[in-house]
Design a protein around this motif. Structure first.
Motif, PDB file in Angstrom:
ATOM      1  N   ALA A  32       0.695  -1.093   0.107  1.00 31.59           N
ATOM      2  CA  ALA A  32       0.091  -0.140  -0.045  1.00 31.59           C
ATOM      3  C   ALA A  32       0.902   1.277  -0.008  1.00 31.59           C
ATOM      4  CB  ALA A  32      -1.034  -0.107   1.256  1.00 31.59           C
TER       5      ALA A  32
ATOM      6  N   PRO B  83      -1.784   4.233  -2.555  1.00 29.69           N
ATOM      7  CA  PRO B  83      -2.788   3.890  -3.265  1.00 29.69           C
ATOM      8  C   PRO B  83      -3.980   4.823  -3.213  1.00 29.69           C
ATOM      9  CG  PRO B  83      -2.853   2.426  -1.318  1.00 29.69           C
ATOM     10  CD  PRO B  83      -1.562   3.355  -1.348  1.00 29.69           C
ATOM     11  N   LEU B  84      -4.633   4.994  -4.284  1.00 28.31           N
ATOM     12  CA  LEU B  84      -5.942   6.017  -4.201  1.00 28.31           C
ATOM     13  C   LEU B  84      -7.171   5.219  -3.993  1.00 28.31           C
ATOM     14  CD1 LEU B  84      -5.048   8.398  -7.093  1.00 28.31           C
ATOM     15  CD2 LEU B  84      -5.028   8.906  -4.613  1.00 28.31           C
ATOM     16  N   GLY B  85      -7.039   3.961  -3.392  1.00 28.78           N
ATOM     17  CA  GLY B  85      -8.374   3.296  -3.660  1.00 28.78           C
ATOM     18  C   GLY B  85      -8.928   2.772  -4.653  1.00 28.78           C
ATOM     19  N   ILE B  86      -8.444   2.972  -5.754  1.00 29.34           N
ATOM     20  CA  ILE B  86      -8.950   2.461  -6.944  1.00 29.34           C
ATOM     21  C   ILE B  86      -7.870   1.468  -7.445  1.00 29.34           C
ATOM     22  CG2 ILE B  86      -9.501   2.958  -9.514  1.00 29.34           C
ATOM     23  CD1 ILE B  86     -10.468   5.483  -8.462  1.00 29.34           C
ATOM     24  N   LYS B  87      -8.230   0.263  -8.137  1.00 32.02           N
ATOM     25  CA  LYS B  87      -7.147  -0.586  -8.362  1.00 32.02           C
ATOM     26  C   LYS B  87      -6.243  -0.215  -9.757  1.00 32.02           C
ATOM     27  CE  LYS B  87      -7.133  -5.494 -10.172  1.00 32.02           C
ATOM     28  NZ  LYS B  87      -5.928  -5.234 -11.129  1.00 32.02           N
TER      29      LYS B  87
END
Length: 277
Positions: A89, A126-130
C-alpha cells in the motif's frame, strides 16, 4: 458341650463376615480407584499430529489438534497478509535523475539544450482504485541553461545556473500485466539559488561580460508526464517530461535588454531510476 458348640458357631460367623467386608472394600477400590489413584491424574503427553503418538487413534484429540493447527496457521497468514498489504500500500523510495532542458516562449530563440541532474525521495500510495496510485516526490535538481545567438556585430552567449527544490505530484496508473506505468501530474519548483552570465562577443573586439543580469523567479509551476517500466517491485525506470506554465524569467528584475520582453517557459526531459524499500 452346648456352650462350646455355640462359641464355635459364633467364631465362624465372625470370621466369615470379616472376609466379606474385606472383599467389599477391595472391590470398591478396584471399581473407583483408591484415594491415591483418584487424586493423581493420568500421565499424558502432547499430541503432535503424528501416527506414532499415543493419541493418534483418538478422534477427539485429533479434531482438537486440527482446529489448533488451523487457527495458528490462519493467524500467521493474516499477519503475513497484513504486513505484505502495508508494504504494497505505501512504499518509500529514492530517485536519481538526469536529463536535458531548454526554454519555450516569446523571444526564447537561441536557448539550446542544457543539462540537469538531481535526486530525492518519493512515496507511492494507493488511491483506493485498482492500479491507481499517487506518487509525491521531494527532489533537489540542478539545471544549467545554455544560450547562443548570432547578431550583426558578433555572437552573444549566456548561461543560467539554478538549484531548484521540486515537488512533483504524480497520479500513476499501473499496467501490472506488462510492468509498465503511466503518470500525469503537477510539478512545483522553488528556487534555492541562481546565477547567470552573459557574454557579448563583438567581431571588432572589446567583448563584454555581465553577471547576474538575467534574473530568475522564485516559483515555477508546470505539468509532468511519466512513462515507466518496473524491473521488479523495488526497482523502476522512468522517463519524465515537464512543461512549465510560468516563466522562469523575473521580468521586474531582469537587467539584460536582450531578454526584457522574453518569456522563459522551461521544458525538460529526464531519465530516472527509483528504488523502493
Amino acid at each position: 458341650m452346648k456352650t462350646k458348640s455355640f462359641s464355635l458357631i459364633c467364631a465362624l460367623i465372625l470370621a466369615f463376615s470379616g472376609a466379606v467386608f474385606a472383599q467389599d472394600d477391595d472391590s470398591d477400590e478396584w471399581i473407583s480407584g483408591g484415594s491415591e489413584s483418584r487424586s493423581k491424574p493420568a500421565a499424558s503427553s502432547s499430541y503432535d499430529g503424528g501416527d506414532d503418538s499415543e493419541f493418534a487413534n483418538d478422534a477427539d484429540y485429533a479434531q482438537a489438534y486440527a482446529r489448533y493447527k488451523n487457527e495458528a496457521t490462519s493467524k500467521a497468514e493474516i499477519n503475513r497478509q497484513r504486513t505484505e498489504g502495508f508494504s504494497r500500500a505505501i512504499m518509500l523510495g529514492v530517485r536519481a535523475q538526469g536529463g536535458t532542458n531548454t526554454f519555450f516562449g516569446s523571444n526564447s530563440d537561441g536557448w539550446s539544450l542544457g543539462w540537469q541532474a538531481g535526486g530525492g525521495l518519493l512515496v507511492k500510495m494507493p488511491l483506493g482504485i485498482k492500479d491507481l496510485f499517487i506518487v509525491p516526490e521531494l527532489t533537489f535538481n540542478f539545471r544549467q541553461y545554455r544560450y547562443e545567438q548570432k547578431t550583426d556585430y558578433g555572437t552573444n552567449e549566456a548561461s543560467i545556473d539554478i538549484m531548484m527544490f521540486e515537488i512533483p505530484i504524480i497520479v500513476r496508473y499501473v499496467l501490472e500485466d506488462y510492468n509498465f506505468y503511466l503518470g500525469l501530474g503537477l510539478n512545483i519548483g522553488l528556487k534555492l539559488t541562481g546565477s547567470s552570465e552573459f557574454d557579448m562577443g563583438l567581431d571588432i573586439g572589446n567583448d563584454k561580460h555581465y553577471e547576474n543580469t538575467i534574473a530568475t523567479s522564485g516559483v515555477e509551476v508546470g505539468g509532468a508526464l511519466d512513462l515507466g517500466y518496473m524491473f521488479s517491485r523495488y526497482v523502476h525506470f522512468n522517463i519524465r517530461v515537464v512543461q512549465c506554465f510560468t516563466s522562469l524569467l523575473n521580468q521586474t528584475l531582469v537587467a539584460q535588454k536582450e531578454f526584457m520582453d522574453s518569456t522563459f517557459l522551461t521544458f525538460y526531459t529526464t531519465a530516472g531510476i527509483s528504488i523502493f524499500f
